[in-house]
Design a protein around this motif. Structure first.
Motif, short mmCIF file in Angstrom:
data_model
loop_
_atom_site.label_atom_id
_atom_site.label_comp_id
_atom_site.label_asym_id
_atom_site.label_seq_id
_atom_site.Cartn_x
_atom_site.Cartn_y
_atom_site.Cartn_z
N LYS A 1 -2.01 -8.88 0.15
CA LYS A 1 -1.22 -8.38 1.28
C LYS A 1 -0.03 -7.58 0.78
O LYS A 1 0.51 -6.76 1.49
N THR A 2 0.42 -7.88 -0.44
CA THR A 2 1.57 -7.17 -1.00
C THR A 2 1.27 -5.68 -1.15
O THR A 2 2.12 -4.84 -0.85
N HIS B 1 11.90 -6.27 0.58
CA HIS B 1 10.64 -7.01 0.65
C HIS B 1 9.50 -6.01 0.61
O HIS B 1 9.18 -5.36 1.61
N CYS C 1 6.30 -6.09 0.44
CA CYS C 1 5.07 -6.22 1.24
C CYS C 1 5.17 -5.43 2.54
O CYS C 1 4.16 -4.94 3.07
N LEU C 2 6.38 -5.33 3.09
CA LEU C 2 6.55 -4.57 4.33
C LEU C 2 6.45 -3.07 4.07
O LEU C 2 5.90 -2.32 4.88
N ASN D 1 2.96 -1.74 3.96
CA ASN D 1 2.29 -1.73 5.27
C ASN D 1 2.79 -0.60 6.16
O ASN D 1 2.36 -0.47 7.31
#
Lengths: 359, 359
Positions: free
Chosen positions: A42-43, A327, A329-330, A333
């Motif tokens: 997901k990262t 962060h 991971c955001l 996305n």
């Protein structure tokens, strides 16, 4: 001329050399401790990075959603753990059965109600892991609830093969040691209860990036952020600036040197490319890789307001700056493609194949 | 059966009836006050919604980036204001000249350095507005700097045709009246200085959603959030729950009723679909449209932890809940498509055509 000067900003920029070193580093330290590494993708959501992790010895990958699992299965990943307490309604059950027929698939559960619906998934070989609450108080069963969930699964014909937990409370200064201890205690106690009841516990899965080095019982860790590092890891002392492989390259669009308390530049990288996570203990909304004394005091959608202390040079209009997201991971996305500086110095781009796959 | 029960979650859901009422409402109130409405489409990034705003009388649209402007021009919008202090490097200058040849285009500037590079843009009819800092202290020139920027533009052959500001400090409880006063003062003082120096100020542009009803001098407002409403507007008292046209439909995946202080459900809608803006004064990371007493106390990437007070019923596993994001502009930038409940009750979907257009 620097080829990066010919790129539109803001852009997410990955340094492949640093990325490769991060992947090799955790692979080696996990292997030396006899711990299986199943990185959380997901990262990054990028097929090329998952392939590097698998080539470095990862046992499989971890994802958060069925959609992510479908995308990575389409890209050839054959062993996936959806580390999430899925609610198996009719639509989702159909998808996990179809996926379970194609690849080695393990999913999470934390309730009697959910596990009781999973017999048709186990019928195609799907395995189920019970999520524990090891102190983060989000999802996950308490130790006292584990046995009733496992028994409900057994009655329904579900293959319960292990336990997992996410020590998310490790993401705060000084918290990783106690979070790792909580993780080890929860996994150990629940495993003992299950084995006393006749279950074979085939895996104990734990490990956030902060606790990966400290867990004493997990046989498998699911670190994600370690591939890139981010400002949170930097400020927690878990990554040095030299370990950070991902930055957002932005341009100074506005510059204000008049008021000593508000000496600032505005960079054209805001919350729509950096993400806006900001824990209480963070010193700002992002950091600058090349200006450690600067702070991103305010973050709007397309503006990072960067304060510079007195006596430090204020970047010029048009200058390009590398921002480290809080962060990461955001960040991944938010973009469909990323720019990669390859180990040979040339530029390429990678597609963020699982971007937006929330369901 | 409710057709929404057959939709995968999480999903962004728009109620077209409420959306239409919001668009008509601000169109009517702006018209009655003689103020031109140029909605900021960064909030929605959807061609169908921009078309509704223009049909309701909007004078054009506002965007934040050249990429957004290009997308909406491709969808037939002929009058666009990029309300942002663009840094016109070689690449960006080429793009705004190409766009200025196709549509009516106005861009922002806040420095002598930037405005001096814009002659070739004005040569194709492009107009330039000077951004003012009316108290938000982000980008924007101070009153004392405006004349030198305008004169530098005039010397270079740039068409300076107005002034704009963003009173972003209005987004806090009780702040809208003073922010609107600051906006009016900044625009009025700067306009007087320019007119005394021989400039014709063709527009004065201001107005966030909170200050849109209170500005006394702006001839044009650029509200964005009003089409949807969000939890920030709800908590600021600027929107009632009945005015909120966008929610994120999620499913309860985990439920914990044991500890009175932590009575909670976990919904499968996290920061990767809601966004994670959380101002200090907000009561949580999102609100629940149908459970006003509940609070989203923690938001992870795929988990909203929702606390329910004692004596309130705790939703069941599998139940679907409508979450209201804190800041709806971030939500729309996270999804490629949205689900729309049309005025006739049927469902359709719209593409978020300008998603991710940060540059």
């Amino acid at each position: 001329m620097n080829p990066l000067d010919q790129i539109e900003t803001p852009v997410v920029l990955i340094d492949e050399k640093v990325l490769d070193a991060n992947i090799a580093g955790l692979a080696a330290s996990s292997a030396s401790r006899g711990i299986s590494l199943r990185p959380h993708v997901k990262t990054h959501k990028v097929a090329q990075i998952a392939a590097k992790q698998l080539a470095a010895g990862a046992s499989g990958i971890t994802v958060a959603t069925v959609g992510e699992a479908e995308v990575f299965a389409d890209h050839g990943v054959a062993d996936i753990f959806i580390a999430y307490p899925l609610w198996p309604d009719e639509l989702l059950l159909r998808r996990i059965i179809a996926l379970g027929e194609r690849i080695q698939l393990r999913i999470g559960t934390d309730s009697v109600e959910a596990v009781s619906k999973l017999a048709s998934f186990s019928a195609v070989g799907g395995r189920v892991s019970i999520e524990l609450d090891s102190g983060h108080h989000r999802s996950g069963a308490l130790t006292g609830e584990v046995l009733s969930i496992a028994r409900a699964g057994r009655s329904a014909g579900v293959l319960i093969d292990g336990l997992f937990t996410f020590p998310g409370h490790s993401y705060a200064p000084g918290a990783s040691v106690s979070a790792a201890a909580g993780e080890s205690a929860a996994l150990g106690q629940a495993a003992a209860l299950l084995e006393a009841d006749g279950f074979t516990v085939r895996h104990l899965s734990g490990g956030s990036t902060p606790t990966a080095q400290e867990t004493t019982i997990a046989q498998e860790i699911r670190s994600g952020v370690y591939v890139f590092g981010d400002a949170q890891q930097w400020e927690l002392g878990r990554a040095e600036p030299a370990d950070i492989s991902l930055t957002v390259l932005g341009t100074v669009v506005s510059r204000h040197d008049g008021d000593p308390a508000l000496r600032r530049v505005v960079v054209n990288a805001g919350s729509k490319v950096l993400g806006s996570d900001r824990p209480n203990w963070a010193s700002g909304f992002a950091r600058l890789l090349d200006h450690p004394a600067a702070r991103v005091s305010v973050l709007s959608e397309h503006h990072a307001t960067v304060l510079f202390p007195p006596q430090t040079p204020l970047p010029a209009l048009g200058e390009r700056l590398r921002l480290v997201p809080n962060h990461v991971c955001l960040t991944m996305n938010l973009v469909d493609r990323v720019l990669v500086r390859k180990t040979d110095g040339t530029l390429t781009d990678w597609t963020v194949v699982a971007r937006g796959r929330n369901s």
